[in-house]
Design an enzyme around this catalytic site. Structure first.
Site, PDB file in Angstrom:
ATOM      1  N   ASP A  36       0.810  -1.216   0.000  1.00  0.00           N
ATOM      2  CA  ASP A  36       0.000   0.000   0.000  1.00  0.00           C
ATOM      3  C   ASP A  36       0.846   1.270   0.000  1.00  0.00           C
ATOM      4  O   ASP A  36       0.329   2.365  -0.226  1.00  0.00           O
ATOM      5  CB  ASP A  36      -0.959   0.007   1.208  1.00  0.00           C
ATOM      6  CG  ASP A  36      -2.044  -1.055   1.059  1.00  0.00           C
ATOM      7  OD1 ASP A  36      -1.990  -1.841   0.091  1.00  0.00           O
ATOM      8  OD2 ASP A  36      -2.945  -1.116   1.923  1.00  0.00           O
ATOM      9  N   ASP A 281     -13.453  35.108 -34.848  1.00  0.00           N
ATOM     10  CA  ASP A 281     -12.753  33.852 -35.074  1.00  0.00           C
ATOM     11  C   ASP A 281     -13.428  32.706 -34.345  1.00  0.00           C
ATOM     12  O   ASP A 281     -13.343  31.551 -34.741  1.00  0.00           O
ATOM     13  CB  ASP A 281     -11.304  33.987 -34.602  1.00  0.00           C
ATOM     14  CG  ASP A 281     -10.507  32.743 -34.906  1.00  0.00           C
ATOM     15  OD1 ASP A 281     -10.263  32.496 -36.099  1.00  0.00           O
ATOM     16  OD2 ASP A 281     -10.175  31.997 -33.973  1.00  0.00           O
ATOM     17  N   GLY A 416     -10.576  27.955 -37.147  1.00  0.00           N
ATOM     18  CA  GLY A 416     -11.631  28.437 -38.031  1.00  0.00           C
ATOM     19  C   GLY A 416     -11.400  28.263 -39.527  1.00  0.00           C
ATOM     20  O   GLY A 416     -12.027  27.431 -40.171  1.00  0.00           O
ATOM     21  N   LEU A 417     -10.467  29.044 -40.116  1.00  0.00           N
ATOM     22  CA  LEU A 417     -10.317  28.996 -41.566  1.00  0.00           C
ATOM     23  C   LEU A 417      -9.754  27.665 -42.018  1.00  0.00           C
ATOM     24  O   LEU A 417     -10.072  27.181 -43.091  1.00  0.00           O
ATOM     25  CB  LEU A 417      -9.427  30.150 -42.034  1.00  0.00           C
ATOM     26  CG  LEU A 417     -10.167  31.483 -42.105  1.00  0.00           C
ATOM     27  CD1 LEU A 417      -9.234  32.589 -42.556  1.00  0.00           C
ATOM     28  CD2 LEU A 417     -11.369  31.386 -43.052  1.00  0.00           C
TER      29      LEU A 417
END
Ligand code: SF4
Lengths: 523, 437
Positions: A36, A281, A416-417
């Protein structure tokens, strides 16, 4: 018995360790076998702590059973107190010691140790890590709080607050705390104490001096806060300030309890997220489908941000903690979806595959799942790996936290683009599926195993058509056309088309069906 | 005055070893107290990769599942061939029959994973403490699923096994199901201990060149394709932590070939030569076969020696690899051994290794963590080999460390890995010198 490969939460004594490790001058004597001790590495490796967790494990062995395990516990407790000179110790058993019933509480009480002893009862076979942390923190507060404190009258002094909940191994707790302190400073509110993180047992004794509490992480602090409410008449702020909206509500709540003017904090000029989200954007973020899974608090906060602050569509929401499932259910209802409450990561994987989201927000488990499925992912909740304990300041809370969230969630997406270019020039050899978003080559999506059919080269698809799970048939031609759709929307297109075909009762999906479906779903 | 004399409670525990294998006896510091080591379950992380048709089902608690996932960490992305059947309150309170529950879990698992040919039911502390009889379960389930799936059991519990002892327990469980080698069959060689495939292949090539025709490996890459064992078997231990497995093999008539462990030029040469001798291979041939590897390894080590020579090293107990690795670092790289700690000292298997140690090496067995760390702080070695829980805290105190677990997960045996092994120790030291922050 429950079959598990990966687990979202460790056993409850690991929760106790998170509290003990966060605090100073507190020691944990844990009756447990040697294996443990692995739990130390959670703190030293994953969180990169430069100090050992303050835990003494008794490490009893098979040959000690039935003979001197109780003695071993007492020796360990005595040595730990002598060596580390803690202001208080917590004592308890791990899963194995729970079975041998040595009663660490009674044993340590009988020893007359020179410091307060806080016994923990953490049922290992029923409960889990977060519950263990909450219970430990509650017991520490309950045992150590000086109930005779009388708060000074409010007049002529700033309001005083306790910040409750941050622990070791918490997701961004260190940085969240910085943001909360900043807000409180702007509101002129004094911090009485922060706990567990950085608090000593002596600090805890004066917890009653605060006028009210801030419950930063309900999973850990709610239990203690409820007791404080009863005992010291301290109200609690329960708004978790993750996201711009929630931060504003949080400021309002604190200001009200403190009798302060919220304006200075609300006017924080470093809040950039709202403009980043409104700028053109970000238009491409509109209605991106996002799947969210984590602890309840972070999952709910993420869903709100996704809906209200980024304009995403939440297509899946769930949490692994049953204790706080109610909040998740309520938020799922607002999103109009069924909540997923489970600690079985295979069920989560199935749900993600079925939902075919464009972004996954989750824990390290969902990151692995998303990687396998080739879906962009950001981490929003514990449990997390070492890379999610960044060196830089990287909060989730407050206005700066919202800034960080904007960056972290948007980064994995195709920009985005670029999205348009990928759509228009599908045949460009550099736009292969494996290329992914151009700004992170190393993380580009790979072939998804569950989507083996759609991801396989068209040539490999047996003619004339493949039967889908639900029996719809894609023609080779339609399948090839589907390939021309960029990978990050292909899952959606496939699903929509299949739903459309099912609704129309069409047995075969050909080019016609594909474009009929596209027209149907046009928005 | 040595650090031992000034530290409370240490000198008193120096005991003279009276084991028959070591003469003259070397003092061993035996300690009891907190041990900071993994349990035997951890072996599953490399065993499930080694045996490609095997699945490991731990019957344990949430702690066991959490240990496996934390120790495996980021190393595993694919769906692993292990899982935990987590016992819950219902299983313990007798509300359900744990054996029935186990049947249910195993049946579901085997349904979902038809690729499994060998299933290990692995005992844990909780299953041992409640005396859940996994041997019985393996037998019952085996009767149902054989011949498709063979079901075996062993215990990797932390109350009985330390880290690599889990592999020992697993391999011992395989020995009884190895096919019998006919009593009159010609001698066969058996390599015992899991090695990375690439290293295993190197050794197999060398033995083939030496003319040893039949060579088996335990574990085999395919657990259903085990090598034979019998009185004709001569076995070489590739790992120093396989006491139980060795006993089980001897129980089936196999005989151990005594040798150094195959680390570094000396160890690998001794190991290969011992096999050659046992199989009556012409000495010149053996030398001819090992010469190129020896030369390559020596050349590669020469580059690293300046970085390690004279550097002082302490091993905290972890994998039982400590003694042979320390011998390699001392003899071939000129490092100074400060303390060599090991969780368990197998005197017979390590006799030749220990003979090589210089007289001032502090050998310790077992652990009392805080006292041992006191000694590390007093000794201030140049590098300390320790577990993952201790590495960053020691670095935080300005002590350079090497994580021991990497020694178990990397190819380090044989000639062509000797320099990689040395590099594992050289890199932290070099890094310490490089950094100017
Ligand atoms: S020490 Fe025991 S209880 Fe702990 S992880 Fe290992 S087998 Fe499980």
């Amino acid at each position: 018995m429950q079959l598990a490969v990966w687990t979202y939460e460790g056993p409850p004594h690991v929760g106790a360790m998170r509290v003990a490790t966060a605090m100073e001058k507190l020691h944990y004597v844990l009756h447990a076998p040697q294996g443990d001790t692995y739990a130390d590495l959670l703190f030293t490796m994953i969180e990169r702590r430069g100090k050992r967790p303050p835990v003494t494990y008794t490490t009893f062995e098979a040959r000690d059973l039935g003979k001197d395990t109780a003695q071993i516990f007492q020796d360990a407790a005595r040595e730990a107190v002598a060596r580390f000179k803690p202001q208080a110790i917590i004592v308890g058993a791990s899963c194995t010691a729970e079975l041998i019933q040595d009663d660490p509480a009674g044993l340590s009480e009988a020893m007359g140790l020179p410091c307060p002893v806080i016994p923990l009862e953490l049922p290992s076979y029923q409960r889990k890590e977060n519950w263990g942390a909450a219970e430990t923190f509650y017991q520490i507060v309950r045992t150590l709080a000086d109930k005779s404190v009388v708060r000074e009258p409010r007049e002529g002094r700033p309001a005083r607050v306790n910040i409750l909940g941050p622990t070791a191994l918490g997701f961004r707790h260190r940085d969240d705390l910085v943001e909360i302190r900043k807000i409180l400073a702007l509101l002129g509110v004094e911090v009485n104490l922060v706990a567990p993180l950085g608090a000593t047992p002596e600090d805890i004794t004066r917890i009653g001096q605060a006028d009210f509490n801030i419950v930063l992480y309900p999973e850990i602090a709610d239990e203690a806060a409820r007791w404080l409410e009863k005992t010291f008449d301290q109200p609690a702020v329960r708004t978790v300030p993750i996201g711009v909206g929630a931060t504003r509500s949080f400021i309002a709540d604190v200001a009200e309890l403190a009798g302060a003017d919220p304006t200075p904090a609300l006017g924080d000029t470093s809040s950039r997220m709202p403009w980043w989200s409104r700028s053109v954007d970000s238009t491409y973020l509109t209605s991106k489908r996002v799947f969210i899974f984590g602890d309840a608090t972070h999952a709910v906060a993420a869903a709100r941000i996704a809906r209200e602050e980024l304009g995403f569509e939440v297509c899946g929401l769930g949490c692994y903690s049953r204790e706080f499932a109610r909040e998740v259910r309520a938020e799922a209802a607002r999103c109009g979806i069924e909540p997923l409450i489970t600690d079985d990561h295979l069920a989560v994987e199935d749900a993600i595959a079925a939902a075919a989201p464009e972004l996954v927000l989750g824990t390290q488990m969902e990151r692995h799942i998303a990687k396998r499925l080739g879906i962009p992912c950001a981490v929003i909740s514990a449990p997390v790996h070492v890379q999610d304990f960044p060196a830089r300041h990287s909060p989730q809370m407050g206005f700066e936290g919202a800034n960080v969230i904007f960056d972290t969630w948007v980064h994995p997406l195709v920009m985005g683009l670029e999205e348009h270019l990928l759509t228009m020039f599908r045949e460009d050899f550099e736009f292969s599926d494996e290329a992914g978003a151009s700004h992170h080559a190393a993380h580009s999506p790979r072939k998804a195993s569950v989507q083996a059919v759609s991801e396989a080269p068209v040539e490999d698809i047996p003619a004339p058509a493949m039967a889908d799970d639900d029996g719809t048939l894609w023609t080779v031609e339609a399948e090839r056309e589907l390939k021309k759709i960029p990978f990050f929307v292909r899952g959606k297109a496939r699903r929509n088309t299949e739903n459309f075909a099912a609704a129309e009762g069409r047995r075969q999906i050909d080019l016609e069906t594909l474009y009929d479906a596209k027209a149907h779903y046009a928005r | 005055m040595s650090a031992l004399d000034i530290l409370d409670g240490c000198a008193a525990e120096l005991a003279r070893d009276t084991g028959p294998a070591i003469a003259p006896a070397r003092p061993v510091l035996r300690e009891r107290g907190q041990r900071e080591v993994f349990c035997g379950l951890t072996g599953i992380i490399w065993l499930h990769r080694k045996m490609q048709d095997a699945f490991f089902l731990v019957v344990g608690s949430r702690t066991c599942a959490h240990l496996l996932q934390s120790a495996a960490g980021v190393m595993i992305f694919a769906e692993p061939r292990f899982a935990t059947a987590i016992m819950e309150e219902r299983d313990l309170a007798g509300m359900v029959d744990a054996q029935d529950e186990l049947d249910r879990v195993v049946n579901r698992l085997l349904e979902r994973r038809p690729d499994i040919r060998t299933l290990f039911l692995v005992g844990s502390c909780p299953s041992e403490v409640i005396k859940l009889d996994l041997a019985k379960a393996a037998q019952r389930l085996g009767a149902v699923h054989m011949p498709r799936v063979r079901i075996l059991n062993y215990s990797g519990s932390g109350i009985e096994t330390t880290f690599t002892q889990g592999e020992d327990a697993c391999l011992s469980a395989l020995v009884p199901v190895m096919p019998a080698l006919a009593a009159d069959a010609p001698k066969e060689l058996l390599i015992v201990g899991s090695l990375p495939d690439i290293v295993e292949d190197q050794f197999l090539r060398l033995f083939a060149e030496m003319g040893i025709a039949k060579v088996g490996c335990l574990p085999a890459r395919n657990a259903r394709d085990l090598p034979s064992v019998g009185p004709g078997t001569r076995y070489l231990l590739a790992q120093p932590f396989l006491g139980e497995t060795a006993m089980a093999l001897e129980g089936r008539g196999a005989q151990r070939i005594e040798a150094l462990f195959p680390f570094g030029v000396d160890g690998t040469s001794d190991w290969l030569r011992a096999a050659g001798e046992a199989f009556g291979i012409d000495r010149d041939l053996t030398e001819q076969v090992i010469a190129p590897g020896r030369a390559r390894a020596a050349r590669a080590l020469a580059n690293l020696r300046p970085q390690l020579e004279g550097k002082r090293i302490t091993f905290l107990p972890d994998s039982q690899l400590e003694v042979p690795l320390a011998r390699f670092l001392q003899d071939e790289l000129g490092m100074e051994l400060v303390e060599v700690g090991t969780p368990y000292l197998h005197r017979a298997h390590l006799a030749r290794e220990l003979d090589r140690f210089g007289p001032n090496v502090r050998l310790s067995e077992g652990q009392h963590l805080d006292r041992q760390l006191d000694r590390v702080r007093a000794d201030r070695p140049d590098i300390t080999v320790c577990g993952l829980g201790l590495a960053n805290p020691l670095e935080g105190e300005g002590l350079t460390t090497k994580w021991a677990i990497e020694l178990v997960f990397s190819p380090i045996h044989g000639f062509d890995q000797a320099a990689d092994l040395a590099e594992l120790f050289a890199r932290p030291l070099r890094r310490r010198d490089m950094l100017e922050i």
